[in-house]
Write an enzyme that holds these catalytic residues in place. Structure first.
Site, PDB file in Angstrom:
ATOM      1  CG  LEU A 145      -2.279   0.819   1.069  1.00 15.73           C
ATOM      2  CD1 LEU A 145      -3.064   0.341  -0.152  1.00 15.73           C
ATOM      3  CD2 LEU A 145      -3.110   1.094   2.377  1.00 15.73           C
ATOM      4  CB  ILE A 148       1.786   1.948  -7.446  1.00 17.99           C
ATOM      5  CG1 ILE A 148       2.619   3.043  -8.277  1.00 17.99           C
ATOM      6  CG2 ILE A 148       0.836   1.380  -8.067  1.00 17.99           C
ATOM      7  CD1 ILE A 148       3.774   2.500  -8.721  1.00 17.99           C
ATOM      8  CB  SER A 167       1.832  -3.192   3.460  1.00 19.90           C
ATOM      9  OG  SER A 167       1.291  -2.442   4.304  1.00 19.90           O
ATOM     10  NE  ARG A 168       8.310  -2.793   3.730  1.00 18.21           N
ATOM     11  CZ  ARG A 168       9.290  -2.090   2.979  1.00 18.21           C
ATOM     12  NH1 ARG A 168      10.459  -2.446   3.033  1.00 18.21           N
ATOM     13  NH2 ARG A 168       8.843  -1.145   2.218  1.00 18.21           N
ATOM     14  CB  ILE A 223       0.739  -3.365 -12.294  1.00 14.43           C
ATOM     15  CG1 ILE A 223       0.081  -2.981 -11.006  1.00 14.43           C
ATOM     16  CG2 ILE A 223      -0.324  -3.565 -13.344  1.00 14.43           C
ATOM     17  CD1 ILE A 223       0.846  -2.414  -9.832  1.00 14.43           C
ATOM     18  NE  ARG A 225      10.829  -3.785 -11.353  1.00 15.59           N
ATOM     19  CZ  ARG A 225      10.186  -2.770 -11.919  1.00 15.59           C
ATOM     20  NH1 ARG A 225       8.926  -2.718 -12.222  1.00 15.59           N
ATOM     21  NH2 ARG A 225      10.756  -1.442 -11.616  1.00 15.59           N
ATOM     22  CG  ASP A 249       2.542  -3.956 -17.439  1.00 11.04           C
ATOM     23  OD1 ASP A 249       2.605  -4.007 -18.607  1.00 11.04           O
ATOM     24  OD2 ASP A 249       3.299  -3.007 -16.863  1.00 11.04           O
ATOM     25  CD  GLU A 254       9.183  -7.579 -17.421  1.00 12.48           C
ATOM     26  OE1 GLU A 254       9.691  -6.224 -17.795  1.00 12.48           O
ATOM     27  OE2 GLU A 254       8.359  -7.551 -16.602  1.00 12.48           O
ATOM     28  CG  HIS A 272       7.401  -3.647 -17.273  1.00  6.83           C
ATOM     29  ND1 HIS A 272       8.551  -4.278 -16.762  1.00  6.83           N
ATOM     30  CD2 HIS A 272       7.227  -2.445 -16.875  1.00  6.83           C
ATOM     31  CE1 HIS A 272       8.594  -3.559 -15.565  1.00  6.83           C
ATOM     32  NE2 HIS A 272       7.808  -2.555 -15.553  1.00  6.83           N
TER      33      HIS A 272
END
Ligand code: GLV
Length: 306
Positions: A145, A148, A167-168, A223, A225, A249, A254, A272
């Site tokens: 969070l 983005i 989240s952490r 979206i 990695r 994405d 890649e 991407h």
């Protein structure tokens, strides 16, 4: 600043290439047969490296450039920059946060909409498009969070979706439900969005267990990695119907995209391109250049990572 050597690691948008060439002595690495051929001729001239998501900066590159003073990446992510080496050598690193947040969040929603509403189902196919579940009101779980993740949450809220996140650390001011355990978040989500930074801890944060918890009606959107997701497990789950669908994405290797992903019906793939709008590419380029100029003028960096 025309004498300052700036090395670009790979081709980027023409706007940044031209902007850098106007202000600095620009070296384009891809114009040389190899990095060592470049370094033999020009290593001493390089004061700055401009990288991006495709080609970052590793420790060997940093060690080969004796006068390197700054690394600036034309991306918000910096997982392919060796920060440890930069820290050790006192080399600052900058990235391009904020300016691309909206685009990446837009793409996350676009991928979800494409999956749910079969927007990408071509009318030229012989079969009639299947009826699909609606996106509005689905429970959206967000991994990460940050800027983005929050922008995605805001957009999903407009679709009437309840928002949950992992989240952490908990962010109580967000007002969203916090899960310290990704598996529990996935179990309660109908759409699971990966929007966190890639670190050794978040590599394969979406593993078989998380995929199974999301389940046959669940949809995964990535979206972040590619390595956030265990891709062979994702492919098996999609093929076996253990996961409803995926909007991706980013990919583990890649620019290669696994053949199985290309053949599956329940996926929507983009190469991407999360920040690849005209306006954002220009804003990112301006930020890279402003950071380099600030550094060379001895002013504070605009968006330092370290
Ligand atoms: O993936 C895109 C970025 O990190 O900017």
């Amino acid at each position: 600043m025309e004498s300052m050597g700036v090395l670009m690691t790979c081709p980027m948008h023409s706007y940044i290439e031209e902007g850098l060439a106007k202000r600095f002595k620009l070296f384009k690495l891809w114009h040389f047969p190899s990095f060592s051929a470049f370094a033999q001729a020009h290593a001493n001239s390089v004061r700055a490296v401009v990288a991006n998501v495709k080609v970052g900066v590793d420790a060997a590159t940093i060690d080969s450039l004796p006068n390197l003073k700054i690394v600036s990446t034309y991306s918000v992510g910096y997982d392919n920059i060796d920060l440890r080496k930069c820290r050790e050598k006192g080399i600052p690193v900058t990235n391009t946060p904020n300016v691309l947040t909206d685009d990446v969040a837009d793409l996350a929603i676009a991928l979800a909409l494409s999956l749910f509403c079969t927007i990408s189902h071509s009318p030229r196919r012989n079969s009639a498009p299947p009826f699909t579940p609606k996106l509005s009101g689905k429970a959206v779980g967000i991994i990460g969070l940050g800027r983005i993740g929050r922008a995605i949450a805001k957009r999903a809220e407009a679709f009437g979706c309840p928002i949950m996140y992992h989240s952490r650390s908990e962010k109580p001011e967000s007002g969203y439900k916090y899960y310290s355990n990704v598996l529990h978040l996935a179990a309660d989500s109908e759409v699971l969005v990966v929007a966190c930074t890639l670190t050794p801890e978040t590599r394969h944060i979406v593993n078989r267990g998380v995929i199974d918890a999301l389940g046959p009606k669940g949809v995964l959107i990535n979206i972040g990695r590619g390595p956030h997701v265990d891709e062979p497990e994702l492919v098996s789950a999609l093929s076996e119907g253990r996961l409803g669908g995926a909007g991706l994405d980013v990919f583990e290797n890649e620019p290669e995209v696994r053949g199985e992903l290309l053949r599956l019906e329940n996926v929507v793939l983009t190469p991407h391109v999360g920040s690849d709008t005209v306006e954002t590419c220009m804003a990112m380029a301006d930020l890279v250049i402003a950071n380099l100029e600030a550094h060379f003028l001895g002013k504070p960096l605009l968006t330092p990572v370290i």
